[in-house]
Write a protein that holds these residues in place. Sequence first.
Motif, PDB file in Angstrom:
ATOM      1  N   SER A  48      23.847 111.211 -23.716  1.00 34.91           N
ATOM      2  CA  SER A  48      24.950 110.023 -23.472  1.00 34.91           C
ATOM      3  C   SER A  48      25.096 109.260 -24.620  1.00 34.91           C
ATOM      4  O   SER A  48      24.180 108.097 -24.024  1.00 34.91           O
ATOM      5  CB  SER A  48      25.406 110.071 -22.037  1.00 34.91           C
ATOM      6  N   ARG A  49      26.258 108.747 -25.220  1.00 38.14           N
ATOM      7  CA  ARG A  49      26.064 107.571 -25.768  1.00 38.14           C
ATOM      8  C   ARG A  49      28.113 106.859 -25.362  1.00 38.14           C
ATOM      9  O   ARG A  49      28.543 107.171 -24.670  1.00 38.14           O
ATOM     10  CB  ARG A  49      26.413 108.054 -27.071  1.00 38.14           C
ATOM     11  N   SER A  50      27.715 105.380 -25.715  1.00 33.56           N
ATOM     12  CA  SER A  50      28.914 104.964 -24.714  1.00 33.56           C
ATOM     13  C   SER A  50      29.963 105.136 -26.043  1.00 33.56           C
ATOM     14  O   SER A  50      31.344 104.517 -25.959  1.00 33.56           O
ATOM     15  CB  SER A  50      28.731 103.013 -24.961  1.00 33.56           C
ATOM     16  N   ARG A  51      30.081 105.639 -26.998  1.00 33.62           N
ATOM     17  CA  ARG A  51      30.668 105.350 -27.411  1.00 33.62           C
ATOM     18  C   ARG A  51      30.909 107.033 -28.934  1.00 33.62           C
ATOM     19  O   ARG A  51      29.937 107.450 -28.473  1.00 33.62           O
ATOM     20  CB  ARG A  51      30.390 105.299 -29.564  1.00 33.62           C
ATOM     21  N   PRO A  52      32.582 107.342 -29.087  1.00 35.79           N
ATOM     22  CA  PRO A  52      32.287 109.108 -28.790  1.00 35.79           C
ATOM     23  C   PRO A  52      32.077 109.251 -30.115  1.00 35.79           C
ATOM     24  O   PRO A  52      31.758 110.691 -29.984  1.00 35.79           O
ATOM     25  CB  PRO A  52      34.236 109.329 -28.952  1.00 35.79           C
ATOM     26  N   ASP A  53      31.891 108.621 -31.368  1.00 37.87           N
ATOM     27  CA  ASP A  53      31.069 109.957 -32.561  1.00 37.87           C
ATOM     28  C   ASP A  53      29.689 109.696 -32.456  1.00 37.87           C
ATOM     29  O   ASP A  53      29.240 110.678 -33.574  1.00 37.87           O
ATOM     30  CB  ASP A  53      32.027 109.021 -33.892  1.00 37.87           C
ATOM     31  N   GLU A  54      29.438 108.996 -31.140  1.00 38.63           N
ATOM     32  CA  GLU A  54      28.056 108.674 -31.357  1.00 38.63           C
ATOM     33  C   GLU A  54      27.039 110.019 -30.416  1.00 38.63           C
ATOM     34  O   GLU A  54      26.486 110.325 -29.501  1.00 38.63           O
ATOM     35  CB  GLU A  54      27.437 107.899 -30.851  1.00 38.63           C
ATOM     36  N   ALA A  55      28.151 110.315 -29.316  1.00 36.13           N
ATOM     37  CA  ALA A  55      27.764 110.767 -28.108  1.00 36.13           C
ATOM     38  C   ALA A  55      27.628 112.299 -28.293  1.00 36.13           C
ATOM     39  O   ALA A  55      28.067 113.176 -29.085  1.00 36.13           O
ATOM     40  CB  ALA A  55      28.778 111.138 -26.968  1.00 36.13           C
ATOM     41  N   GLY A  56      26.577 112.922 -27.462  1.00 36.34           N
ATOM     42  CA  GLY A  56      26.202 114.735 -27.446  1.00 36.34           C
ATOM     43  C   GLY A  56      26.469 115.286 -26.225  1.00 36.34           C
ATOM     44  O   GLY A  56      26.593 114.527 -25.149  1.00 36.34           O
ATOM     45  N   VAL A  57      25.181 116.067 -26.308  1.00 36.95           N
ATOM     46  CA  VAL A  57      25.346 116.473 -24.953  1.00 36.95           C
ATOM     47  C   VAL A  57      24.150 117.089 -25.107  1.00 36.95           C
ATOM     48  O   VAL A  57      23.664 117.672 -23.188  1.00 36.95           O
ATOM     49  CB  VAL A  57      26.349 118.054 -25.044  1.00 36.95           C
ATOM     50  N   PHE A  58      22.930 116.612 -25.328  1.00 37.20           N
ATOM     51  CA  PHE A  58      21.845 117.393 -25.095  1.00 37.20           C
ATOM     52  C   PHE A  58      21.838 117.239 -24.194  1.00 37.20           C
ATOM     53  O   PHE A  58      20.413 117.328 -23.091  1.00 37.20           O
ATOM     54  CB  PHE A  58      20.679 116.293 -25.840  1.00 37.20           C
ATOM     55  N   THR A  59      21.178 115.980 -23.317  1.00 37.78           N
ATOM     56  CA  THR A  59      20.880 115.651 -21.846  1.00 37.78           C
ATOM     57  C   THR A  59      21.176 116.834 -21.179  1.00 37.78           C
ATOM     58  O   THR A  59      20.908 117.260 -20.158  1.00 37.78           O
ATOM     59  CB  THR A  59      21.107 114.132 -21.188  1.00 37.78           C
ATOM     60  N   ALA A 115      23.380 117.116 -15.836  1.00 37.44           N
ATOM     61  CA  ALA A 115      23.513 118.691 -16.633  1.00 37.44           C
ATOM     62  C   ALA A 115      25.176 118.727 -17.592  1.00 37.44           C
ATOM     63  O   ALA A 115      26.215 117.913 -17.139  1.00 37.44           O
ATOM     64  CB  ALA A 115      23.935 119.293 -15.409  1.00 37.44           C
ATOM     65  N   MET A 116      25.762 120.242 -17.893  1.00 40.38           N
ATOM     66  CA  MET A 116      26.815 119.862 -18.414  1.00 40.38           C
ATOM     67  C   MET A 116      27.550 119.626 -17.744  1.00 40.38           C
ATOM     68  O   MET A 116      28.674 118.686 -18.465  1.00 40.38           O
ATOM     69  CB  MET A 116      26.738 121.099 -18.975  1.00 40.38           C
ATOM     70  N   PRO A 117      28.195 119.753 -16.902  1.00 39.71           N
ATOM     71  CA  PRO A 117      29.664 120.711 -16.197  1.00 39.71           C
ATOM     72  C   PRO A 117      29.431 118.178 -15.692  1.00 39.71           C
ATOM     73  O   PRO A 117      30.471 117.937 -15.396  1.00 39.71           O
ATOM     74  CB  PRO A 117      29.245 121.336 -14.691  1.00 39.71           C
ATOM     75  N   ILE A 118      28.252 117.645 -15.258  1.00 41.05           N
ATOM     76  CA  ILE A 118      28.166 116.088 -14.765  1.00 41.05           C
ATOM     77  C   ILE A 118      28.898 115.762 -16.751  1.00 41.05           C
ATOM     78  O   ILE A 118      29.974 115.341 -15.900  1.00 41.05           O
ATOM     79  CB  ILE A 118      27.149 116.011 -14.093  1.00 41.05           C
ATOM     80  N   MET A 119      28.470 116.142 -17.372  1.00 42.76           N
ATOM     81  CA  MET A 119      28.678 115.433 -18.926  1.00 42.76           C
ATOM     82  C   MET A 119      29.794 115.932 -18.551  1.00 42.76           C
ATOM     83  O   MET A 119      31.083 114.708 -19.697  1.00 42.76           O
ATOM     84  CB  MET A 119      28.402 116.218 -19.346  1.00 42.76           C
ATOM     85  N   ILE A 120      30.844 116.483 -18.483  1.00 37.39           N
ATOM     86  CA  ILE A 120      31.932 116.767 -19.043  1.00 37.39           C
ATOM     87  C   ILE A 120      33.167 116.191 -18.087  1.00 37.39           C
ATOM     88  O   ILE A 120      33.882 115.225 -18.210  1.00 37.39           O
ATOM     89  CB  ILE A 120      32.264 118.409 -18.492  1.00 37.39           C
ATOM     90  N   THR A 121      32.757 115.993 -16.451  1.00 35.78           N
ATOM     91  CA  THR A 121      32.996 115.123 -15.888  1.00 35.78           C
ATOM     92  C   THR A 121      33.427 113.515 -16.156  1.00 35.78           C
ATOM     93  O   THR A 121      34.568 113.116 -16.343  1.00 35.78           O
ATOM     94  CB  THR A 121      32.568 115.072 -14.460  1.00 35.78           C
ATOM     95  N   PRO A 140      37.899 114.961 -27.949  1.00 38.26           N
ATOM     96  CA  PRO A 140      37.343 115.802 -28.708  1.00 38.26           C
ATOM     97  C   PRO A 140      35.960 116.166 -27.923  1.00 38.26           C
ATOM     98  O   PRO A 140      35.351 117.467 -27.567  1.00 38.26           O
ATOM     99  CB  PRO A 140      37.465 115.708 -29.954  1.00 38.26           C
ATOM    100  N   VAL A 141      35.837 114.623 -27.393  1.00 38.41           N
ATOM    101  CA  VAL A 141      33.784 114.984 -27.292  1.00 38.41           C
ATOM    102  C   VAL A 141      33.949 116.148 -25.588  1.00 38.41           C
ATOM    103  O   VAL A 141      33.059 117.110 -25.119  1.00 38.41           O
ATOM    104  CB  VAL A 141      33.671 113.247 -26.952  1.00 38.41           C
ATOM    105  N   THR A 142      35.207 116.041 -24.763  1.00 39.52           N
ATOM    106  CA  THR A 142      34.700 116.988 -23.998  1.00 39.52           C
ATOM    107  C   THR A 142      34.984 118.132 -24.091  1.00 39.52           C
ATOM    108  O   THR A 142      34.498 118.870 -23.517  1.00 39.52           O
ATOM    109  CB  THR A 142      35.985 116.197 -22.687  1.00 39.52           C
ATOM    110  N   ALA A 143      35.866 118.331 -25.329  1.00 37.88           N
ATOM    111  CA  ALA A 143      37.020 119.891 -25.003  1.00 37.88           C
ATOM    112  C   ALA A 143      34.901 119.984 -26.132  1.00 37.88           C
ATOM    113  O   ALA A 143      35.698 121.441 -25.281  1.00 37.88           O
ATOM    114  CB  ALA A 143      37.441 119.367 -26.219  1.00 37.88           C
ATOM    115  N   ALA A 144      34.573 119.528 -26.999  1.00 40.63           N
ATOM    116  CA  ALA A 144      33.702 119.896 -27.707  1.00 40.63           C
ATOM    117  C   ALA A 144      32.082 120.346 -26.378  1.00 40.63           C
ATOM    118  O   ALA A 144      31.837 121.579 -25.885  1.00 40.63           O
ATOM    119  CB  ALA A 144      33.060 119.374 -28.034  1.00 40.63           C
ATOM    120  N   ALA A 145      31.918 119.555 -25.510  1.00 37.28           N
ATOM    121  CA  ALA A 145      31.522 119.663 -24.489  1.00 37.28           C
ATOM    122  C   ALA A 145      31.479 121.353 -23.140  1.00 37.28           C
ATOM    123  O   ALA A 145      30.968 122.323 -23.112  1.00 37.28           O
ATOM    124  CB  ALA A 145      30.787 118.759 -23.087  1.00 37.28           C
TER     125      ALA A 145
END
Lengths: 322, 324, 281
Positions: free
Chosen positions: A75-86, A270-276, A288-293
Amino acid sequence: MALTAPIVDADKTAERVRARIESGGRDPKDIGFRWLMFGTLLFSLLVLSVLIYDVVGDSWSILSERFMDFLARPSRSRPDEAGVFTGLRGTFWIGVFVIVLSFPIGIGAAIYLEEYASGGWFTRLIDVNIRNLAGVPSVVYGILGFTIFVGFFNQRFSDANAFGKVTAAGGLTLAVLSLPIVIITSAEAIRAVPQSLREAGYGVGATKWEVVRNHVLPYAAPGILTGTLLSLARALGEAAPLILVGAIRGKLGSDAGFFDLRQLGEQFTAMPIMITEYASKPGEDWVPVTAAAIVILLLVVLGFNAAAVLLRNRFESKREGK
Amino acid sequence: MTAPVLDQNLLAGNPKRRNKEKTVGAIFTVAAGLSLVVSLLIVGSLVFKAGSFLGDLINPPEDALAETRDGMISLSNLWSEQWAPRFMQFDIKTLLVASIIVTIVAMAVAGPIGLGAAIYLSEYASPRVRRILKPVLEVLAGIPSVVLGFFALRWIGPNVVANMFESAGNQSLLAAGLGVGLLTIPLVASISEDAMRSVPNALREASAGLGARKFTTSTKIVLPAAVSGLVAAFIVATSRAIGETMVVFLAAGGSGNSAQFTLSPLDRGATMTAAMASQASGTDGTIVETAFNSLFFVGAVLFVITLTLNVIADRFVRRVRQQY
Amino acid sequence: MTEVRHMSVDETSTEDLVAEDSSVIMDVSDVSVYYGSFRAVRDVHMPVRQHEITAMIGPSGCGKSTLLRSLNRMNDLIEGARVEGMITYQGIDLYGPRVDPVEVRRRIGMVFQKPNPFPKSIEENITFGPRIAGIPKSEFPELVERSLRSAALWDEVKDRLNDSALGLSGGQQQRLCIARAIATKPDILLMDEPCSALDPIATGRIEDLMQELKSDYTIVIVTHNMQQAARVSDRCAFFTTEVDSVSDRRTGQLVEYDRTEKIFSNPADERTENYVTGRFG
Ligand SMILES: Nc1ncnc2c1ncn2[C@@H]1O[C@H](COP(=O)(O)OP(=O)(O)OP(=O)(O)O)[C@@H](O)[C@H]1O
Ligand SMILES: [Mg+2]
């Protein structure tokens, strides 16, 4: 005369019935009703299509440009850097808890209910209890997780800064949540085993456990596997209990690797939490970040679902073919 | 009188095998008994924490009193104007009404659509068609609620609700209710379909034999015969809708820290579940314990409501089983 | 005369029958079987002799299966089923406190109405019983062959022992079930209408097989087929149902138990005569 009259009548009735059956689809009122009912299914299909189209469309920029990068970043504070690893890491460990705890205990309880239970008060109590547990809202399981598991891990076996809100607490909570469904679906699969198979086993002098292990479980295995896969999929998609257990939305204080056991005692998401988390962020950039997650979570969850359904269909047609 | 006894221990069996049998049986019994422990822990945590919350209302601690405007806390704080735990305002009816609104909207969607799908699958679809169409519902059932929450927030809210009602924003109880409705369609469909399929074919044949249309058979014979199961489906789905959290949390737009009482589905609002989630996810570490513990009180209310509905539904399901 | 006929099932005459020959391997005396509060069959006296085929006949619902299943404690598996009276096997009370029902079922095997092979290979069907009984694996090849030969199935399946048992014909499956029952080296074989799901040719083979097995085993068979009972059995028990004056439900009872020739040529009880001559049932 007395003999022939009813026969003629029966013939007529049969004819009428046949005509009715054959013209069933041609009657206008029937056709209308049929299409109306079909329309409700079509509506569900439509909703699904819109949902998937919308989500995939929104996520396309990320999935096409930096799919692997997206998987590898936290998780990052900038959308173009954020991911879902955690999130993936947390979801993986939660899955491990469900598989390791809830599957064996749930299948064991199902075996008890179907094979060992005597029908006394204890059995009835457990039966009623499990059906009621299955109807408890998932958020209430979060309360259990918070008071019991988080309370237990607080200052114990875990990172002191996490205050007990660690992966193990989340995993245990979802293992408990999926327990009743595992029990119910496994019990159903065991109930479908023909009695003659059990009798064959007992007839040659097998003990209950020998019959269960050698004959009942192998026969029920596909059904049990289907049910457990479905409950696993459901657990991996749950967010509400994890919110109560204190899954983190935002930067984690954990740098454990994906398979690192240390993660069990550290803060988690977890994934659902990251989506939230991503869904609650303001600004179109996060869509796009949310949708990709979401696409990644759907791949995992629907993957398990599809495996379960395929498995069931395959064994059903195999058994019918026999 | 009979043949001489050869060996009294002839049928004593193998003690090792018998012991193993006993051990295994005990293990399975414990596994089943664990489900009782789970229930006890759920009820225990709810009662304990909700009790301590109510205790605080009756006998308010200093830090809680400091958060109020008038320096007064009593049980009547459970019935005031708004849900604002931070200010010791715990109006439970604000949350209840929001939950009811969402549930009514959800059931208005899921009831007819789920039932229609069930009728089609049970009465009209050939086995082949059924095999193709049933997975549609199964996939829908498999979609995590957080995904439907995002969908309700991103798509239903702006494209459906805000388009239809000028006064509605992107987030509203209505949008959340529609999302929850989509979520419960598969549930209604699958329980209703089971109920209808358990109606004996003899009834359908008898009806067809009297020259009834399929439409008549479905609506006048099969549905009434399956009514217990249909009622059960509806109640179970209602219970699920009330307990659904993520869709409401994302799409209803209520902030957990303060929600105003409203009767309008077009307003934003917080249901019981959403209020619990917001309370738990509050990053604000300074919140007083009394306010935090309101979460457990709401949880207890939710638990009682859903449990009651499930027990009632169970009665109806059992009636179906007894009939056929 | 009628009084004497009715005496034929009560205790004194049973003792006479037993005294007649001491080879009684299993004795059923004064047995009633209940399902919950319902008495399905009552007051049965039926000594079973070694190396004989004992047939149980009677109209549907008279409790033949119920009684048969209580002879190897298969009824333990049915919730609420309960036996009153005494069933002894080699002088031991089958329902005594030191008796393990698992051991009972190994020594008193069962063949069911519908062939129910395990959905596994032919060989595994045979070896399952011996394996759980702790017989060493090294004996299996010989055991498999001997059991299948005894069941007159060896020649038909010897080349496909690893194929699924479900691929066999109905008659072959039933013979496999007999071979499976034999493999645990039981003394007694209980058969509940073993031929009712089979065609006449397969039935004939099983009947021949029973005659061969007689020299090694004791067989108790339930059958609906009167000719079959007459053809294969040495002794025959005729059951019927009577309406229970108290519960108003049909309870089975033993009418007559005697040598098969006697039952079919000169039965002591009128009801038996009506049944075997086809006037009733
Ligand atoms: N598991 C059970 N629970 C309750 N009652 C039972 C059960 N099994 C059989 N019965 C009843 O016990 C009676 C005897 O049944 P049983 O099956 O022994 O008859 P049977 O002589 O074998 O009949 P058939 O020739 O049709 O096989 C019947 O009235 C039957 O309804
Ligand atoms: Mg029978």
